[in-house]
Every structure is written in C-alpha cells, then in structure tokens.
Design a protein around this motif. Sequence first.
Motif, PDB file in Angstrom:
ATOM      1  N   THR A 290     -16.482  49.820   9.020  1.00 29.34           N
ATOM      2  CA  THR A 290     -15.053  49.527   8.888  1.00 29.34           C
ATOM      3  C   THR A 290     -14.305  50.484   9.782  1.00 29.34           C
ATOM      4  O   THR A 290     -14.527  51.702   9.740  1.00 29.34           O
ATOM      5  CB  THR A 290     -14.595  49.709   7.429  1.00 29.34           C
ATOM      6  N   VAL A 291     -13.416  49.952  10.631  1.00 25.08           N
ATOM      7  CA  VAL A 291     -12.750  50.783  11.625  1.00 25.08           C
ATOM      8  C   VAL A 291     -11.251  50.532  11.604  1.00 25.08           C
ATOM      9  O   VAL A 291     -10.770  49.504  11.118  1.00 25.08           O
ATOM     10  CB  VAL A 291     -13.300  50.506  13.050  1.00 25.08           C
ATOM     11  N   LEU A 292     -10.512  51.483  12.155  1.00 30.05           N
ATOM     12  CA  LEU A 292      -9.066  51.344  12.349  1.00 30.05           C
ATOM     13  C   LEU A 292      -8.806  51.245  13.840  1.00 30.05           C
ATOM     14  O   LEU A 292      -9.230  52.107  14.616  1.00 30.05           O
ATOM     15  CB  LEU A 292      -8.321  52.551  11.765  1.00 30.05           C
ATOM     16  N   THR A 293      -8.119  50.199  14.276  1.00 26.39           N
ATOM     17  CA  THR A 293      -7.843  50.004  15.691  1.00 26.39           C
ATOM     18  C   THR A 293      -6.605  50.778  16.109  1.00 26.39           C
ATOM     19  O   THR A 293      -5.872  51.310  15.276  1.00 26.39           O
ATOM     20  CB  THR A 293      -7.633  48.515  16.009  1.00 26.39           C
ATOM     21  N   GLN A 294      -6.353  50.802  17.411  1.00 26.21           N
ATOM     22  CA  GLN A 294      -5.158  51.472  17.921  1.00 26.21           C
ATOM     23  C   GLN A 294      -3.889  50.755  17.473  1.00 26.21           C
ATOM     24  O   GLN A 294      -2.814  51.337  17.468  1.00 26.21           O
ATOM     25  CB  GLN A 294      -5.214  51.540  19.455  1.00 26.21           C
ATOM     26  N   GLU A 295      -4.030  49.467  17.109  1.00 31.92           N
ATOM     27  CA  GLU A 295      -2.881  48.699  16.604  1.00 31.92           C
ATOM     28  C   GLU A 295      -2.711  48.860  15.099  1.00 31.92           C
ATOM     29  O   GLU A 295      -1.984  48.110  14.461  1.00 31.92           O
ATOM     30  CB  GLU A 295      -3.048  47.212  16.945  1.00 31.92           C
ATOM     31  N   ARG A 296      -3.462  49.827  14.505  1.00 36.99           N
ATOM     32  CA  ARG A 296      -3.368  50.158  13.075  1.00 36.99           C
ATOM     33  C   ARG A 296      -3.873  49.034  12.167  1.00 36.99           C
ATOM     34  O   ARG A 296      -3.435  48.891  11.041  1.00 36.99           O
ATOM     35  CB  ARG A 296      -1.930  50.537  12.702  1.00 36.99           C
TER      36      ARG A 296
ATOM     37  N   TYR B 254     -10.373  51.460  21.784  1.00 36.83           N
ATOM     38  CA  TYR B 254     -10.794  52.593  20.967  1.00 36.83           C
ATOM     39  C   TYR B 254     -10.508  52.306  19.497  1.00 36.83           C
ATOM     40  O   TYR B 254      -9.484  51.710  19.152  1.00 36.83           O
ATOM     41  CB  TYR B 254     -10.066  53.871  21.393  1.00 36.83           C
ATOM     42  N   VAL B 255     -11.433  52.758  18.634  1.00 36.60           N
ATOM     43  CA  VAL B 255     -11.272  52.630  17.186  1.00 36.60           C
ATOM     44  C   VAL B 255     -11.798  53.903  16.536  1.00 36.60           C
ATOM     45  O   VAL B 255     -12.580  54.647  17.152  1.00 36.60           O
ATOM     46  CB  VAL B 255     -12.052  51.407  16.628  1.00 36.60           C
ATOM     47  N   VAL B 256     -11.355  54.139  15.298  1.00 33.53           N
ATOM     48  CA  VAL B 256     -11.878  55.269  14.542  1.00 33.53           C
ATOM     49  C   VAL B 256     -12.634  54.717  13.336  1.00 33.53           C
ATOM     50  O   VAL B 256     -12.181  53.771  12.678  1.00 33.53           O
ATOM     51  CB  VAL B 256     -10.756  56.237  14.106  1.00 33.53           C
TER      52      VAL B 256
ATOM     53  N   ASP C 196       1.564  53.711   5.931  1.00 33.94           N
ATOM     54  CA  ASP C 196       1.926  55.035   6.448  1.00 33.94           C
ATOM     55  C   ASP C 196       0.686  55.851   6.787  1.00 33.94           C
ATOM     56  O   ASP C 196       0.660  56.574   7.799  1.00 33.94           O
ATOM     57  CB  ASP C 196       2.824  55.773   5.447  1.00 33.94           C
ATOM     58  N   GLN C 197      -0.362  55.749   5.950  1.00 28.58           N
ATOM     59  CA  GLN C 197      -1.582  56.493   6.220  1.00 28.58           C
ATOM     60  C   GLN C 197      -2.331  55.920   7.434  1.00 28.58           C
ATOM     61  O   GLN C 197      -2.928  56.666   8.211  1.00 28.58           O
ATOM     62  CB  GLN C 197      -2.483  56.500   4.980  1.00 28.58           C
ATOM     63  N   ARG C 198      -2.276  54.592   7.602  1.00 28.90           N
ATOM     64  CA  ARG C 198      -2.892  53.998   8.791  1.00 28.90           C
ATOM     65  C   ARG C 198      -2.159  54.458  10.043  1.00 28.90           C
ATOM     66  O   ARG C 198      -2.788  54.752  11.071  1.00 28.90           O
ATOM     67  CB  ARG C 198      -2.861  52.464   8.708  1.00 28.90           C
ATOM     68  N   ARG C 199      -0.831  54.548   9.960  1.00 29.66           N
ATOM     69  CA  ARG C 199      -0.036  54.995  11.107  1.00 29.66           C
ATOM     70  C   ARG C 199      -0.387  56.432  11.484  1.00 29.66           C
ATOM     71  O   ARG C 199      -0.576  56.752  12.664  1.00 29.66           O
ATOM     72  CB  ARG C 199       1.448  54.873  10.762  1.00 29.66           C
ATOM     73  N   ASP C 200      -0.505  57.302  10.476  1.00 26.41           N
ATOM     74  CA  ASP C 200      -0.813  58.709  10.754  1.00 26.41           C
ATOM     75  C   ASP C 200      -2.192  58.853  11.388  1.00 26.41           C
ATOM     76  O   ASP C 200      -2.380  59.640  12.326  1.00 26.41           O
ATOM     77  CB  ASP C 200      -0.738  59.528   9.463  1.00 26.41           C
ATOM     78  N   LEU C 201      -3.161  58.108  10.874  1.00 25.41           N
ATOM     79  CA  LEU C 201      -4.517  58.225  11.409  1.00 25.41           C
ATOM     80  C   LEU C 201      -4.575  57.679  12.843  1.00 25.41           C
ATOM     81  O   LEU C 201      -5.256  58.246  13.701  1.00 25.41           O
ATOM     82  CB  LEU C 201      -5.508  57.477  10.512  1.00 25.41           C
ATOM     83  N   ALA C 202      -3.871  56.577  13.102  1.00 22.08           N
ATOM     84  CA  ALA C 202      -3.838  56.038  14.467  1.00 22.08           C
ATOM     85  C   ALA C 202      -3.207  57.044  15.422  1.00 22.08           C
ATOM     86  O   ALA C 202      -3.636  57.191  16.578  1.00 22.08           O
ATOM     87  CB  ALA C 202      -3.073  54.712  14.489  1.00 22.08           C
ATOM     88  N   SER C 203      -2.192  57.762  14.938  1.00 16.54           N
ATOM     89  CA  SER C 203      -1.568  58.797  15.764  1.00 16.54           C
ATOM     90  C   SER C 203      -2.554  59.929  16.049  1.00 16.54           C
ATOM     91  O   SER C 203      -2.635  60.436  17.173  1.00 16.54           O
ATOM     92  CB  SER C 203      -0.320  59.336  15.048  1.00 16.54           C
ATOM     93  N   SER C 204      -3.323  60.346  15.027  1.00 15.61           N
ATOM     94  CA  SER C 204      -4.340  61.387  15.235  1.00 15.61           C
ATOM     95  C   SER C 204      -5.369  60.938  16.265  1.00 15.61           C
ATOM     96  O   SER C 204      -5.818  61.739  17.100  1.00 15.61           O
ATOM     97  CB  SER C 204      -5.034  61.702  13.906  1.00 15.61           C
ATOM     98  N   MET C 205      -5.752  59.668  16.216  1.00 14.38           N
ATOM     99  CA  MET C 205      -6.721  59.157  17.181  1.00 14.38           C
ATOM    100  C   MET C 205      -6.146  59.228  18.601  1.00 14.38           C
ATOM    101  O   MET C 205      -6.837  59.637  19.538  1.00 14.38           O
ATOM    102  CB  MET C 205      -7.112  57.726  16.827  1.00 14.38           C
TER     103      MET C 205
ATOM    104  N   ASP D 133     -15.645  59.299  13.550  1.00 17.54           N
ATOM    105  CA  ASP D 133     -15.967  59.123  14.970  1.00 17.54           C
ATOM    106  C   ASP D 133     -14.914  58.243  15.639  1.00 17.54           C
ATOM    107  O   ASP D 133     -14.540  57.185  15.119  1.00 17.54           O
ATOM    108  CB  ASP D 133     -17.331  58.446  15.141  1.00 17.54           C
ATOM    109  N   VAL D 134     -14.438  58.679  16.779  1.00 14.79           N
ATOM    110  CA  VAL D 134     -13.576  57.842  17.615  1.00 14.79           C
ATOM    111  C   VAL D 134     -14.480  57.183  18.649  1.00 14.79           C
ATOM    112  O   VAL D 134     -15.177  57.861  19.407  1.00 14.79           O
ATOM    113  CB  VAL D 134     -12.468  58.659  18.297  1.00 14.79           C
ATOM    114  N   VAL D 135     -14.462  55.877  18.640  1.00 12.59           N
ATOM    115  CA  VAL D 135     -15.475  55.111  19.369  1.00 12.59           C
ATOM    116  C   VAL D 135     -14.810  54.280  20.459  1.00 12.59           C
ATOM    117  O   VAL D 135     -13.755  53.665  20.240  1.00 12.59           O
ATOM    118  CB  VAL D 135     -16.232  54.181  18.390  1.00 12.59           C
ATOM    119  N   GLU D 136     -15.439  54.268  21.618  1.00  7.90           N
ATOM    120  CA  GLU D 136     -15.012  53.344  22.674  1.00  7.90           C
ATOM    121  C   GLU D 136     -15.861  52.081  22.587  1.00  7.90           C
ATOM    122  O   GLU D 136     -17.094  52.151  22.608  1.00  7.90           O
ATOM    123  CB  GLU D 136     -15.156  53.976  24.054  1.00  7.90           C
ATOM    124  N   VAL D 137     -15.201  50.950  22.478  1.00 14.27           N
ATOM    125  CA  VAL D 137     -15.892  49.662  22.525  1.00 14.27           C
ATOM    126  C   VAL D 137     -15.708  49.150  23.949  1.00 14.27           C
ATOM    127  O   VAL D 137     -14.619  48.686  24.318  1.00 14.27           O
ATOM    128  CB  VAL D 137     -15.298  48.671  21.501  1.00 14.27           C
TER     129      VAL D 137
END
Length: 974
Positions: A640-646, A621-623, A678-687, A609-613
């Motif tokens: 546990t979430v990933l922020t736009q700042e990875r 936004y976080v995923v 690298d995986q955090r970067r890719d996921l942040a890009s997908s978000m 889920d991509v969530v707006e806080v």
Amino acid sequence: MTAHPRPDAGQDVLSPAERYAASRARSARDRADAEGELRRFREVVGFELDPFQVDACVALEEGRGVLVAAPTGAGKTVVGEFAVHLALVGGGKAFYTTPIKALSNQKYSDLVARHGTANVGLLTGDTSINAGAPVVVMTTEVLRNMLYAGSSALDGLAYVVMDEVHYLADRFRGPVWEEVIIHLPDHVQLVSLSATVSNAEEFGDWLATVRGDTAVVVSERRPVPLWQHVVVSAPEPRGVPRLMDLYAGHVDPTDPGTNPPINPDLQAMFRTSARAESPHGRHGHRGRGDRGYRGRGGNRPGGGPVAHRRTPPRFAVVDSLDADALLPAIYFIFSRAGCDGAVQQCLRAGLRLTNGEEEAQIRRVVEERTATIPTEDLDVLGYHEWVQALSRGVAAHHAGMLPVFKETVEELFSRGLVKIVFATETLALGINMPARSVVLEKLVKWDGTAHQPVTPGEYTQLTGRAGRRGIDVEGHAVVVDHTGLDPVALAGLASKRLYPLRSSFRPTYNMAVNLVGQVGRERARDVLETSFAQFQADRGVVGLAKQAQAHAEAMEGYATAMACDRGDFAEYMGLRVAIKDREKELSQVASGARRADAVESFERLRRGDVVEVPSGRRRGYVVVLDAGKDERSFDGPRPTVLTQERQVKKLTLADAPDGVQVVTTVRIPKSFNPRRPDQRRDLASSMRNALGAFSDDAGTGLHPGRRGGASSGGRAGRRGDAASDGELQRLRAALRAHPCHGCPDRDDHARWAERWERLRREHEQLVHRVEGRTGSIARTFDRTCDVLARLGYLATGADGDGALGVTEDGRWLGRLYAEDDLLLAECLRRGIWDELDAPGLAAAVSTVVYSGRREEAAEPYVPGGPHGRLAQVLDATTRIWSEVTDLEAAHRLEATGPLDLGLVAPVHRWASGKNLDTVLRGTDVAAGDFVRWCKQVLDVLDQLAKAAPRPALRATARKAQTAVLRGVVAYSSV
C-alpha cells in the motif's frame, strides 16, 4: 413469426401471396375482436389496439404461448394485461413477473387501479401484499423459488407474464428467467415481453421447443417517430448551443436504412473544426440553401463560422432544449458524480424550468413522499439541496440515491413537473419514465474495467424512451458534441437494430440440489440440456462443423502444393516449427527471470521507503505505507503506497512491470491514518522534501546502504542463452542437413506449409470448440454435482435407492438462493456464525453480498478490533471462501466471488441502532447504495431465518432482520 411493416408501406410493394396473407390476418383479427374476450378487453382499455397487440392477444385467446418483441413504449404490456384479463374471466390465476422490485411496484399500482386491491397481490422478497390474490405481481426470483419449493400458490395458475424477458442475457440474474421457463407446468400459458431483439425468431423457436406452440410477434415500428440530432456549441462564446439534424434532408428519420447520408451542414462543421487548430485556421461557413432537414429541432438561423468545437455546458444544452420545446428530457450521463454535478451546474447557472404553481405541487409531493424519513437523517441525505433542485424542475436519478428519492423523481417526472432528469443507464431498464427527448452526453461508458463504446442495442434501449405515446407527435434523440464524436459512426449506430439475445444460463449449486432432489441426476441433465444456452450452443455447432469440413478440404490442397521431390517437406517444416517454439520458450524463460527480479524488488520494500516507479501506469514516486508481505500472490507482495497526488493505492507488478527502486526513506508516524486527508498531505510533503534532498546528492543516486529495483546483474548473461542452448543448436544443425534445405523451391514450399500449419491449428481449435459446445451445460452440471458430493450436500444412496441423492445438508442448501449460495451453506454447516449477535451476523452476511464500486485503499475497520469475535469469524469465513474457490478451480468451475469487508462497519453500526450520519461518516458509501445493500442483506437474513440448520442461528437471523429493517431502510420500498 408475425412481422409488422411500417404503416406507410404501400400495398403495391407486397406480392399477391403477401397481400392474401395480410388479408387473412386482418380477417382473423376482426373475427376474434368481434366474438372473443378481446372485444370486451378493448372496451376496458378504451383505446384502439395496434395490429401487433391484436395478433398477440388473438394467439393468447387461442391457447398459445406468445413472444412479443417491440420497441420501448410500443405497448407490449397490453398483451400481458390481456393475459391477466383472461385469467380473471376464466377463474384462474395470473403471475406477472418483472426483473426489479421498482418495476413490480409500478405494475402492481397499474393493475390495482384497473382490477382493485382484492384481485391483485405483490411479492418482492421483502414485501408481501395479498399473496393469495388471483393476480400477483412478483420479481422473477420469487416465482423461481415457488417452483423449487412446490408452493401451493401455483395451484390454478393459468398465465405467467415475463416482462423484460430479454433480461435473461444478464450475467448475474439472467439464468433465473430460463429456470422459470423450463420448470413452469406445461399447462401454463407463457407471455414473454421483450425489447426488439435481432434473433427473436431463434428465441421463439426455443420457446416452442420447451413450452409448446408459441406465436412470435415482432413489431419494429415505434409508435412515436424518433428524430436524431447532434447538439453543438454556438460559434460565439456565450451563445446558445445549436441542435443540428444528424441525417441529410432527404432521409426519412423513422427509417434511415443502413449507413444513411449525414446532414452536409453537420459534416462541413466537423471538417472545418478539424482544420481549425489555431485562430488562423480556415473557418467553415454554412452554405446557402436547404441542404439539411429543417424540421423541429433543426438548425437555427444566423449560425456563423465555426472555429473550435467545444462541448456545450450541460445547463446550456438544457436551456437549448427548453427553447425548442423539447422538454421533458432524460439526460444520460454514465456517472453518478456526473449526474449530481450536472444538477449543481444547472442550479449555479440559475436555471429554472418551473412556475410558481408547479413548484408548489412539487413541494407537496415531496413532503408526502418523505414524511416518514426521520428528521435527523434529512441533512445526511442532502434533502434540502435535493428539494431545491426539484422545485426548479431539475433532478438526478441513479443507484446511489435513496430509493424514496428516486421514486419521488419518477413520479414528478411522469407528471410533467420535473423537466430534466440527469440519469445513469440504470434508468433505461423497465421504469416507466417516457420523455419528449433523450440526451446522451457521450457514446462511451465505463463497464467496471474499461471504457467501452455504446453498442447499437444499448443506443436503441437508451433512446427508446424519447416520445410519449398519446402526448408527443415525435421524439428526439440528441447526442452532445464531444471529443472523438464521429457523425458517420453515430449515424451507423443510430440506424442499426442489432440487439441479439444471448443466454447467460449456467447451473448453480442451489439449482443442482433442487433438480437432483426433484427428478434425479440423470433426468436433471436432460432438463438442463433444454436451456436456451444449450439451444444456442447446438445451433452454433452446425456452422462450426461446416467450417471445420471446409478447413479439412483446404488442408488437403495445401499438402499437395507443399510436396517436395527431394524429401519429406512436412518433416522439414516440423524442424522449422520446433526451432521457432524453442526460441519462444527461451524468450519466455528470460522474461520469467526479469519478472522474478521485479518481484524481488517488491519483496525488499519496507514501510517508509520512497520508491521510484520507472514505468507503467503508476510511474513516478510513492512512499510505502505497508509492505504488503501478508498479501503475497503469484505476483509477489501488494504494498500500500501514497502517491505524490496524496492518493492511497495498492502497488502491483502490473503497475511496475520493470520493478521498483528505493531512492530514499521518510519517517511515518505510528499514528498515521491513511483515511485522514491532513495526514496524507503532511506525508506527501515529507516525501517531496526527501526527494528534494535526494536530487541534490551527487552520489550514486541511491539511498546509502540500500538497493532497490530489479537486479540487472544476471540479465546480460541471460541474453546469450539462445546462442548457447544445446537443443536449439541441434535443431538448427538437423535443419541444415535435411534434403529439402537445398531445394530451389524451398521458399514456395514453405509458404504453402505455413498455410497448412496455420490452418491445421485453426482446425484443431474448431474441433475443440465443437466438442466443448456439445453438452456443455450438462458437463458444467456434472462438475457442480461433483463439488456438492465432495462437500456432502449430495451423496450416493441418500434417497435409499443407490442413486445420487440430496443429503440433509443439501436440503437446506436448496433453500439458499443467494448468488454465493455454496459459501453461505458452508458457513452455516460449519457453525462459524453461530456465536455472533444480531449486528455481527448482519455484518458477516454483508461480506458475502456486498461488492464495492472501487478498491479499498486501506483495510476496512472491523468492530471489536482485529482480535475481536467478529474479526475472528470473518477470518474463518475468508478461509472457507479460499477452500471453496480451490475446490471450484480443481473442478474447472467459475470461482465464487471474493468477500468484501467494505460494508462490515456501516452495517454493524446500523444494526446496533446508530443513526444514519454516524453509520455513513468516514465511508464512501452513498445513502442509496447503503439502503440497497441493506435490502440484499435482509434478503439473505430472511433465507437464514428459514434455512439455517440450528434454531439458535435462525433466531439470531430474525433479530438481525428486525435490527436492519428500520429508518430509511424500512421506509424504502425498493
């Protein structure tokens, strides 16, 4: 109490009685010096003693205890060394205790140099050298353990020196100092050495109560005068920073008084720069004439207009100090990363503070000190970069460094080879590293939860290292100009000497079983009531009781003033208060409903889920990586979430008090590893891509078929609850019908009634505080005993006399001195660690002693996987911790700290024989921290090897000790 004025205080300011007392004191000192051991001791030390040192030594020779409170570097330890001298001359023993191992090692070296290796021993938990010597240096915990064990080493003990005794205020380790003071045999003379504290007389009164006749000797005179400065940027972009005196020219920096006047040039510069918000702002010029002090380190000539205040670079500050001959210096930066970064900045700037001969000496010392470190570990430790900085006279010093590296820095700095040390505040404790100057980068520091201003006591402690006795004519305290710096506030901070000593004493489980076993429960309660904590609480009660009496008298006057001739105004006021309380209750109900909506929005989250806080500190936004359903608490899940700042974070209700809203979803691969950048970067890009597509959608703004965020459907209805509440309507009707409601003086009566009600509540709180303080330590001890009895460590009739006594389980709990002693005991008693091998046991112990510096972003890896033996044992350990904390909560005791699995994998790898690079790879643990935590793991393993109830576990603990004590851990003495 003996107080020592400044040496330049004229006799004409003393009264005849004071002059007579001073003459008597001088005569007593002269007599003792001529006839006693003090004269022979002076010949040994080879320098003239200060009056406060003589007074303390005379009291010691008279058979009295002594409390010496004096500034850092004043020479307090001379009094402790005199106690050692008296013990050796008299054929008795002296124990010299310190708060930390590094200080013990240093004092051991000093005493060996004077008395020889045959007469001096060292005991620091993991180090034992000549323990049967007549003089033994040790950490305070070692002496406490001796007292509880009834060690034969106490036979013949005549003197105990407690260095840095003000450490008893430390929340975690401070109680040990009070335990030692209370339990030492009566015949032992106690020498307490403290930094300058504002309540030394109170502390001395307590020492006299528990230890007998105690002389309190206080000296506030620094042996080397201290000058206060602010370093500011030069007006030109690449100019050298300027040192400006803090105080005005007519102020004596060694005795500035309260709120002394500021250097007018400095004030003018701060005022001008505050106005110069743009290039067209007014520029202030330094006025002509000598309005500010112009001594060493004063303003440099040629200063021009100042437009913008910039924080001068660290390397430039060092360069400025070097130009003014103010090195060596300690530069305090309240951050490990900041200290390391400052060293790199100096290297990049090409700073060199040493000559060829000094560089050669530095390299020889480094090679000698680090010869035992395995070659393969040097790269991991950053050895080559460290040596490069040292060779230029620059170093860092903080807890994240390898102990051998820190000790090398200390030696090189003490020898004058390293000229600037960037340090965290841990350097301010005990270690003998005096400097000509001390620099503070900022006047705020992070205390683990928030940024807090430096207190006057902390400022005094930090700057106390400036000025080397016998080397420097004066010392210099320098504060770097920075955003928010107020010179007036700085002057107040530097001129205050408020550093009250506050007890942190509290009964522990280990203390309870040992005391009950030695003297019984009732006598133990009496012993604990002699603690400094209870002494301070009882003194505070006197003031509170007087305040409560004044409240009671004032309430009588208010009651008269609020009287109404139409009826009982107190009853009328009661209705008003009831209405207010009911409205507050209804508001809380509505707030609780909103909170429930927010929790519900968290419970609906799913992975991807991509969530707006919408609000709070995580706004944006976080995923969702993990919905956190297994971490439910009162505040709901903790996803546990990933922020736009990875960054990987835990999202809590505190981060999003209004709930969250799902706006879209992204696919997260099953193999996703949040530890890989690298995986955090890719996921942040997908978000970001998903959010871009979402922003183009002209629909509802929500992902099709999904709803997120706190529900607002019931909120509108809830807002009307107050208007429809029957109880509230009844109270309002009763208020309107009351006779006093129509009184023309109702508002005047109400004002007096409100004051009466306010004072009544304060009075009740005061009475509760008085009741809470009286016997507070004994009550905590009773609750501690109740927990121990519930778990079977204490039992009625255990000693065969019908009284509460120590059981067999309790006897080995009495030999566990770790902070989480009860949790350890429960793990041993239930046998959950019995089947572990040596690396597994070391890893399990690490969960009890380790406390990470930051929250783990993801679940730490456990060797063997989530279903392996170690993982199952750690799950069982966690369940025991939960049971213990529930029991503590039920008995109103402070909870045992949570387990931390952050060091499990590194310790397991290390105990399995892996090299340091493999152990630390992929972790945020610094090499120095790893060694320090391993030392604590070793300390607990040593206790298990002696106290565990089953032989097999004791044998495993010994194997684990051997497995951990190797390589850099074995070669580090701290």
